[in-house]
Write an enzyme that holds these catalytic residues in place. Structure first.
Site, PDB file in Angstrom:
ATOM      1  N   ALA A   9     -48.964  53.985  54.116  1.00 38.68           N
ATOM      2  CA  ALA A   9     -47.500  54.091  54.096  1.00 38.68           C
ATOM      3  C   ALA A   9     -46.923  53.275  52.943  1.00 38.68           C
ATOM      4  O   ALA A   9     -45.862  52.667  53.063  1.00 38.68           O
ATOM      5  CB  ALA A   9     -46.928  53.611  55.425  1.00 38.68           C
ATOM      6  N   ARG A  15     -39.219  61.715  46.064  1.00 39.77           N
ATOM      7  CA  ARG A  15     -38.650  63.051  46.298  1.00 39.77           C
ATOM      8  C   ARG A  15     -37.691  63.093  47.477  1.00 39.77           C
ATOM      9  O   ARG A  15     -36.944  64.067  47.636  1.00 39.77           O
ATOM     10  CB  ARG A  15     -39.784  64.068  46.504  1.00 39.77           C
ATOM     11  CG  ARG A  15     -40.457  64.501  45.192  1.00 39.77           C
ATOM     12  CD  ARG A  15     -41.576  65.487  45.447  1.00 39.77           C
ATOM     13  NE  ARG A  15     -42.784  64.820  45.906  1.00 39.77           N
ATOM     14  CZ  ARG A  15     -43.881  65.449  46.306  1.00 39.77           C
ATOM     15  NH1 ARG A  15     -43.911  66.779  46.312  1.00 39.77           N
ATOM     16  NH2 ARG A  15     -44.936  64.774  46.702  1.00 39.77           N
ATOM     17  N   THR A  82     -54.178  56.235  46.283  1.00 37.98           N
ATOM     18  CA  THR A  82     -54.634  56.201  47.679  1.00 37.98           C
ATOM     19  C   THR A  82     -55.914  55.399  47.837  1.00 37.98           C
ATOM     20  O   THR A  82     -56.123  54.744  48.868  1.00 37.98           O
ATOM     21  CB  THR A  82     -54.860  57.635  48.187  1.00 37.98           C
ATOM     22  OG1 THR A  82     -55.734  58.332  47.270  1.00 37.98           O
ATOM     23  CG2 THR A  82     -53.542  58.387  48.300  1.00 37.98           C
ATOM     24  N   GLY A 135     -55.918  71.977  45.594  1.00 40.32           N
ATOM     25  CA  GLY A 135     -57.322  71.808  45.255  1.00 40.32           C
ATOM     26  C   GLY A 135     -58.186  72.471  46.324  1.00 40.32           C
ATOM     27  O   GLY A 135     -57.834  72.459  47.502  1.00 40.32           O
ATOM     28  N   ALA A 353      -6.560  63.923  84.736  1.00 42.10           N
ATOM     29  CA  ALA A 353      -6.524  64.301  83.328  1.00 42.10           C
ATOM     30  C   ALA A 353      -5.740  63.277  82.520  1.00 42.10           C
ATOM     31  O   ALA A 353      -4.711  62.766  82.957  1.00 42.10           O
ATOM     32  CB  ALA A 353      -5.894  65.676  83.171  1.00 42.10           C
ATOM     33  N   ALA A 396       0.741  59.189  88.759  1.00 43.45           N
ATOM     34  CA  ALA A 396       0.611  59.754  87.416  1.00 43.45           C
ATOM     35  C   ALA A 396       1.564  59.059  86.448  1.00 43.45           C
ATOM     36  O   ALA A 396       2.679  58.690  86.800  1.00 43.45           O
ATOM     37  CB  ALA A 396       0.888  61.253  87.455  1.00 43.45           C
ATOM     38  N   ARG A 413       6.621  53.363  86.132  1.00 42.88           N
ATOM     39  CA  ARG A 413       7.310  54.384  85.332  1.00 42.88           C
ATOM     40  C   ARG A 413       8.742  53.934  85.061  1.00 42.88           C
ATOM     41  O   ARG A 413       9.349  53.244  85.881  1.00 42.88           O
ATOM     42  CB  ARG A 413       7.406  55.713  86.081  1.00 42.88           C
ATOM     43  CG  ARG A 413       6.111  56.385  86.431  1.00 42.88           C
ATOM     44  CD  ARG A 413       6.426  57.656  87.195  1.00 42.88           C
ATOM     45  NE  ARG A 413       5.237  58.316  87.719  1.00 42.88           N
ATOM     46  CZ  ARG A 413       5.240  59.085  88.791  1.00 42.88           C
ATOM     47  NH1 ARG A 413       6.364  59.265  89.475  1.00 42.88           N
ATOM     48  NH2 ARG A 413       4.130  59.662  89.191  1.00 42.88           N
TER      49      ARG A 413
END
Length: 430
Positions: A9, A15, A82, A135, A353, A396, A413
């Site tokens: 590695a 590339r 390698t 190869g 919701a 709500a 509210r």
């Protein structure tokens, strides 16, 4: 385990055109090098990773996920190539399997096929219908005779379909003899690992060709290769989970992380993305929902739900456009258009919701605790830290910034008022 594994590695991976080391690019949620390490760990207790380019970054990443991995730093200035990568590598066992860190599709079975027999070298070979550009591996009477680069092939050699797959199983004593003897007397001035094949043949040592599948030994050198490899791995992952009983609608549109797991009869609809180490038990994930590092049991999510990391859903319904993050919901309904973050919601509660938990003040995250049988009305903001006890109704449109005791109604509210005839004053008489 009687074999050592060496994973190369050290390359720059130019590339890939990326500042990220090639072998750390991810495929199905895991760095490609980690896929190779995982396969190696199934067959060996002696694994060495050879590093050079961005070595510290790669080693740090490996050590964050694995223990017991050995590292060898290639002296790429004096010994490039390698073969140079193997100079100074020490292995414990009598055989060493040498593979590449950019082969994320290799499997344990494929590696085991290279360990069989008593040949001095087992060499992986791929048979291609069109070997042009590769190869050729010349085989005679069941043994490798030589590797011939395409530019050096005679006309009859160009008809050979066997090519080198780049993975070798070599006896330890041969490595100790051949690697120090490698030469860089070639146009590239590099040390090539393939030269050990010629050394073995010249000494009459058997080099056994092992025919392997091209797909499993596919190298990744570019972003295009990366995409192709992910397609292959995704096909494998989904095939195995469907065999295990997971239903998938249009599986080619679904993404499943290699770390994800399933139990029982699960259903994944089209466009679903299962990310990280998610664990899903007997649940239904609906169209275009995203699950990230979450635990989901006997629940349904979506369509277009998002379950973020560290979330646990049990016996819960999560509807469309609901996002849940770092929360535990048990026996809960959250039907649509809600955000639940850093929260605990208990059995029988309903999230209306437009409800959001206001969990972040710009500096810190805070917890919201919602008890059993709580009804949270639509368009409510729960300003954390806050605790809502059992059997509560939140009206709500409320903003809740104080704890609510059991059995109460909480309402916040502005009083509603109307102005008679205002429409006509504003727009004029018809």
């Amino acid at each position: 385990m009687s074999i050592s594994v060496v994973i190369l590695a050290a390359g720059q991976g130019t590339r890939m055109k990326s500042t990220t080391p090639k072998v750390l690019h991810e495929i199905s949620g895991k760095s490609m090098l980690f896929h190779a390490i995982d396969a190696a760990k199934k067959i060996s207790d002696d694994i060495t990773v050879v590093l050079y380019h961005q070595a510290a970054r790669i080693q740090e990443s490996i050590e964050a996920h694995y223990s017991g991995i050995h590292f060898h730093m290639q002296d790429a200035v004096q010994f490039p190539g390698t073969g140079g990568a193997m100079k100074g590598v020490h292995v414990t066992h009598s055989k060493a399997l040498i593979l590449n860190g950019d082969m994320p599709l290799v499997t344990m079975n494929a590696l085991e096929s290279l360990m069989q027999g008593d040949a001095d070298i087992n060499m992986s070979v791929i048979k291609l219908d069109n070997p042009s550009g590769y190869g050729r591996v010349v085989i005679s009477e069941g043994s490798v005779v030589e590797i011939v680069e395409e530019k050096d092939c005679k006309p009859e050699q160009k008809e050979i379909q066997t090519v080198n797959a780049g993975v070798y199983c070599v006896k330890k004593e041969l490595l100790e003899s051949y690697i120090p003897a490698l030469s860089n007397d070639n146009a590239q001035k590099e040390y090539y690992l393939t030269d050990i094949i010629k050394m073995a043949v010249d000494e009459g040592k058997p080099v056994h060709p092992v025919i392997v599948e091209e797909e499993e030994f596919k190298g990744v050198n570019s972003k295009l290769d990366l995409a192709h490899a992910e397609e292959i791995l995704q096909r494998r992952i989904k095939t195995e989970w469907m065999k295990a009983g997971v239903s998938m609608r249009l599986p080619e549109t679904i993404y499943i992380d290699s770390r994800a797991t399933f139990e029982g009869e699960c259903m994944l609809e089209n466009g679903v993305s299962i990310q990280g180490a998610s664990h899903i038990i007997a649940s239904h994930i609906k169209t275009h929902s995203v699950i990230e590092d979450a635990y989901i049991q006997n629940s349904d999510v979506g369509p277009m739900g998002r379950i973020r990391p560290n979330t646990k859903l049990i016996n819960t319904h999560i509807g469309n456009f609901v996002e849940v993050k770092k929360s535990t919901l048990t026996g809960v309904k959250a039907g649509h258009l809600a955000y639940i973050g850093d929260a605990t919601v208990e059995e029988g509660s309903n999230i209306g919701a437009g409800v959001i938990t206001c969990n972040y003040d710009g500096k810190n995250k805070y917890q919201t605790n919602i008890g059993k049988n709580v009804f949270v009305g639509s368009d409510t903001q729960l300003v954390a830290p806050v605790t809502i006890e059992d059997d509560v109704i939140i009206a709500a449109g409320s903003t809740i910034n104080k704890n609510v005791a059991q059995g109460e109604l909480a309402i916040s509210r502005a009083p509603m008022k109307t102005i008679k005839g205002f429409f006509y004053k504003f727009f004029g008489e018809k």
